[in-house]
Design a protein around this motif. Structure first.
Motif, PDB file in Angstrom:
ATOM      1  N   GLN A 180       0.858  -1.273  -0.135  1.00  0.00           N
ATOM      2  CA  GLN A 180       0.002  -0.064  -0.145  1.00  0.00           C
ATOM      3  C   GLN A 180       0.873   1.107   0.035  1.00  0.00           C
ATOM      4  O   GLN A 180       0.549   2.363   0.698  1.00  0.00           O
ATOM      5  N   GLY A 181       1.848   1.185  -0.580  1.00  0.00           N
ATOM      6  CA  GLY A 181       3.077   2.442  -0.785  1.00  0.00           C
ATOM      7  C   GLY A 181       2.736   3.360  -1.792  1.00  0.00           C
ATOM      8  O   GLY A 181       3.241   4.399  -1.695  1.00  0.00           O
ATOM      9  N   LEU A 182       1.627   3.251  -2.800  1.00  0.00           N
ATOM     10  CA  LEU A 182       1.375   3.944  -3.699  1.00  0.00           C
ATOM     11  C   LEU A 182       0.053   4.874  -3.281  1.00  0.00           C
ATOM     12  O   LEU A 182      -1.009   4.359  -3.652  1.00  0.00           O
ATOM     13  N   ARG A 183       0.519   6.090  -2.827  1.00  0.00           N
ATOM     14  CA  ARG A 183      -0.750   6.977  -2.436  1.00  0.00           C
ATOM     15  C   ARG A 183      -1.941   7.184  -3.687  1.00  0.00           C
ATOM     16  O   ARG A 183      -1.681   7.389  -4.750  1.00  0.00           O
ATOM     17  N   GLY A 184      -3.137   6.784  -3.077  1.00  0.00           N
ATOM     18  CA  GLY A 184      -4.317   6.779  -4.074  1.00  0.00           C
ATOM     19  C   GLY A 184      -4.745   5.413  -4.708  1.00  0.00           C
ATOM     20  O   GLY A 184      -5.837   5.399  -5.254  1.00  0.00           O
ATOM     21  N   TYR A 185      -3.963   4.468  -4.321  1.00  0.00           N
ATOM     22  CA  TYR A 185      -4.158   3.176  -4.717  1.00  0.00           C
ATOM     23  C   TYR A 185      -4.726   1.974  -3.751  1.00  0.00           C
ATOM     24  O   TYR A 185      -5.167   1.202  -3.873  1.00  0.00           O
ATOM     25  N   GLY A 186      -4.627   2.505  -2.387  1.00  0.00           N
ATOM     26  CA  GLY A 186      -4.943   1.808  -1.475  1.00  0.00           C
ATOM     27  C   GLY A 186      -3.946   0.434  -1.543  1.00  0.00           C
ATOM     28  O   GLY A 186      -2.824   0.250  -1.695  1.00  0.00           O
ATOM     29  N   ASN A 187      -4.748  -0.773  -1.062  1.00  0.00           N
ATOM     30  CA  ASN A 187      -3.866  -1.915  -1.245  1.00  0.00           C
ATOM     31  C   ASN A 187      -3.806  -2.525  -2.583  1.00  0.00           C
ATOM     32  O   ASN A 187      -4.751  -2.504  -3.248  1.00  0.00           O
ATOM     33  N   ALA A 202      -6.287  -2.277  -7.566  1.00  0.00           N
ATOM     34  CA  ALA A 202      -6.432  -1.340  -6.559  1.00  0.00           C
ATOM     35  C   ALA A 202      -7.480  -1.492  -5.630  1.00  0.00           C
ATOM     36  O   ALA A 202      -8.536  -1.906  -6.177  1.00  0.00           O
ATOM     37  N   HIS A 203      -7.321  -0.884  -4.636  1.00  0.00           N
ATOM     38  CA  HIS A 203      -8.460  -0.636  -3.496  1.00  0.00           C
ATOM     39  C   HIS A 203      -8.834  -1.650  -3.028  1.00  0.00           C
ATOM     40  O   HIS A 203      -9.911  -2.094  -2.422  1.00  0.00           O
ATOM     41  N   THR A 204      -8.031  -2.916  -2.762  1.00  0.00           N
ATOM     42  CA  THR A 204      -8.346  -4.317  -2.276  1.00  0.00           C
ATOM     43  C   THR A 204      -8.530  -4.150  -1.004  1.00  0.00           C
ATOM     44  O   THR A 204      -7.603  -3.303  -0.204  1.00  0.00           O
ATOM     45  N   ILE A 221      -6.188 -13.501  -6.388  1.00  0.00           N
ATOM     46  CA  ILE A 221      -5.050 -12.579  -5.991  1.00  0.00           C
ATOM     47  C   ILE A 221      -5.172 -11.686  -4.736  1.00  0.00           C
ATOM     48  O   ILE A 221      -4.620 -11.422  -4.192  1.00  0.00           O
ATOM     49  N   ALA A 222      -6.685 -11.481  -4.580  1.00  0.00           N
ATOM     50  CA  ALA A 222      -7.199 -10.316  -3.659  1.00  0.00           C
ATOM     51  C   ALA A 222      -8.337 -10.372  -3.626  1.00  0.00           C
ATOM     52  O   ALA A 222      -9.226 -11.124  -4.269  1.00  0.00           O
ATOM     53  N   GLU A 223      -9.008  -9.481  -2.715  1.00  0.00           N
ATOM     54  CA  GLU A 223     -10.276  -9.228  -2.598  1.00  0.00           C
ATOM     55  C   GLU A 223     -10.857  -7.920  -2.494  1.00  0.00           C
ATOM     56  O   GLU A 223     -10.072  -6.877  -2.297  1.00  0.00           O
ATOM     57  N   ILE A 224     -11.968  -7.732  -3.247  1.00  0.00           N
ATOM     58  CA  ILE A 224     -12.519  -6.167  -3.386  1.00  0.00           C
ATOM     59  C   ILE A 224     -12.597  -5.504  -2.202  1.00  0.00           C
ATOM     60  O   ILE A 224     -13.151  -5.933  -1.107  1.00  0.00           O
ATOM     61  N   GLY A 225     -12.359  -4.090  -2.403  1.00  0.00           N
ATOM     62  CA  GLY A 225     -12.571  -3.341  -0.860  1.00  0.00           C
ATOM     63  C   GLY A 225     -12.512  -2.023  -1.432  1.00  0.00           C
ATOM     64  O   GLY A 225     -12.986  -1.690  -2.452  1.00  0.00           O
ATOM     65  N   SER A 226     -12.287  -1.016  -0.538  1.00  0.00           N
ATOM     66  CA  SER A 226     -12.399   0.493  -0.645  1.00  0.00           C
ATOM     67  C   SER A 226     -11.125   1.248  -0.011  1.00  0.00           C
ATOM     68  O   SER A 226     -11.245   2.372   0.338  1.00  0.00           O
ATOM     69  N   THR A 227      -9.994   0.496   0.258  1.00  0.00           N
ATOM     70  CA  THR A 227      -8.984   1.170   0.694  1.00  0.00           C
ATOM     71  C   THR A 227      -8.219   2.089  -0.417  1.00  0.00           C
ATOM     72  O   THR A 227      -8.272   2.008  -1.620  1.00  0.00           O
ATOM     73  N   GLY A 228      -8.310   3.264   0.077  1.00  0.00           N
ATOM     74  CA  GLY A 228      -7.493   4.530  -0.590  1.00  0.00           C
ATOM     75  C   GLY A 228      -8.522   5.026  -1.544  1.00  0.00           C
ATOM     76  O   GLY A 228      -8.411   5.858  -2.361  1.00  0.00           O
ATOM     77  N   THR A 229      -9.838   4.788  -1.398  1.00  0.00           N
ATOM     78  CA  THR A 229     -11.102   5.501  -2.146  1.00  0.00           C
ATOM     79  C   THR A 229     -12.503   5.629  -1.126  1.00  0.00           C
ATOM     80  O   THR A 229     -12.319   5.127  -0.186  1.00  0.00           O
ATOM     81  N   ASP A 230     -13.276   5.929  -1.867  1.00  0.00           N
ATOM     82  CA  ASP A 230     -14.527   6.459  -1.284  1.00  0.00           C
ATOM     83  C   ASP A 230     -15.646   5.326  -1.528  1.00  0.00           C
ATOM     84  O   ASP A 230     -16.714   5.717  -0.855  1.00  0.00           O
ATOM     85  N   LYS A 231     -15.504   4.418  -2.213  1.00  0.00           N
ATOM     86  CA  LYS A 231     -16.483   3.394  -2.588  1.00  0.00           C
ATOM     87  C   LYS A 231     -15.795   1.972  -2.438  1.00  0.00           C
ATOM     88  O   LYS A 231     -14.953   1.976  -2.867  1.00  0.00           O
ATOM     89  N   VAL A 232     -16.703   0.994  -2.455  1.00  0.00           N
ATOM     90  CA  VAL A 232     -16.232  -0.332  -2.886  1.00  0.00           C
ATOM     91  C   VAL A 232     -16.250  -0.559  -4.358  1.00  0.00           C
ATOM     92  O   VAL A 232     -16.980  -0.486  -4.993  1.00  0.00           O
ATOM     93  N   LYS A 233     -14.846  -1.072  -4.711  1.00  0.00           N
ATOM     94  CA  LYS A 233     -14.592  -1.124  -6.305  1.00  0.00           C
ATOM     95  C   LYS A 233     -13.320  -1.757  -6.718  1.00  0.00           C
ATOM     96  O   LYS A 233     -12.441  -1.522  -5.611  1.00  0.00           O
TER      97      LYS A 233
END
Length: 256
Positions: A180-187, A202-204, A221-233
């Protein structure tokens, strides 16, 4: 009165010196964006990889490695200075001088020979995707954001989904970044498919792979989430030689 004036002048001088030399006055925004590109180098932070740095600046990881004399497998260390300026200089196309509407045409003996005519055998419309043809949709949700090079810029596509839904590798490859080191991308997960193409997820909410892990097309490889953003996508990107391209040009058409 004279003593008061002296104190004021000394205070102003101290503040100016601090503004010019003290790093504590540098904003977070400047430190992580304009401040780094202005100086021409990127200071490696813990958890970053050469691929994630190249992704941040939109350049080819091979050119970045070459400019900094970093050999494969591209190991870098926290505190290391990565030259960004020389990469941008190398990327510029050579300038070719042209003369429009010359007043006096050249004699035949000085005219350049015409190149041989190229024959075409119905080449494919998209030569970009010939290096990687087995692309799959990373999730099956509704498309809610399109690729755009105009404001507001979107370097990929956004796909709706439920929290915790599976994110699949769009093609076979090797994980070159998971963090999660890239700002704006979340996980974020970045997968290298070959020397030309990389993809990002991104945003997982949860990352299920580790760096250097080999993954198959369609593998979770991951699961959908909302890290680094304002909605689940899921924000999904494909980059060709470091440059963002429209994923819809590579993903298979959906029925309906």
């Amino acid at each position: 009165m004279k003593a008061l004036t002296t104190v004021i002048l000394v205070t102003i001088a101290t503040l100016l010196t601090g503004c010019l030399s003290g790093r504590e006055f540098v904003s977070v925004e400047e430190k992580f964006s304009k401040g780094q590109t202005a100086t021409g180098f990127h200071l490696v932070e813990r958890g970053e990889t050469l691929f994630s740095i190249a992704w941040r600046y939109g350049i080819d990881y091979r050119e970045l490695a070459s400019a900094n004399s970093i050999a494969s497998p591209y190991v870098i260390y926290p505190g290391q200075k990565i030259d960004i300026r020389n990469v941008s200089k190398r990327s510029r196309p050579p300038v070719v001088a042209t003369v429009e509407n010359p007043s006096k045409p050249l004699p035949k003996s000085q005219r350049p020979a015409k190149p041989p005519a190229k024959t075409s055998h119905n080449p494919p419309k998209n030569n970009d995707n010939t290096a990687e043809t087995d692309w799959k949709w990373p999730v099956n949700g509704r498309l809610i954001g399109h690729f755009s090079t105009k404001k507001p810029v979107n370097k990929g596509i956004d796909i709706a989904g439920a929290l915790g839904e599976s994110v699949l590798a769009a093609a076979a490859g090797t994980v070159v970044y998971a963090g999660q080191g890239l700002r704006g991308y979340g996980n974020l997960v970045i997968v290298k498919h070959n020397d030309t193409y990389l993809s990002a997820y991104a945003h997982t909410s949860r990352i299920l792979v580790s760096e250097q892990e080999v993954v198959k097309a369609g593998q979770k490889i991951a699961e959908i989430g909302s890290t680094g953003t304002d909605k689940v996508k899921l924000h999904f990107e494909i980059r060709r030689n470091g440059k963002p391209v429209d994923p819809l040009r590579y993903l298979p058409s959906r029925p309906g």
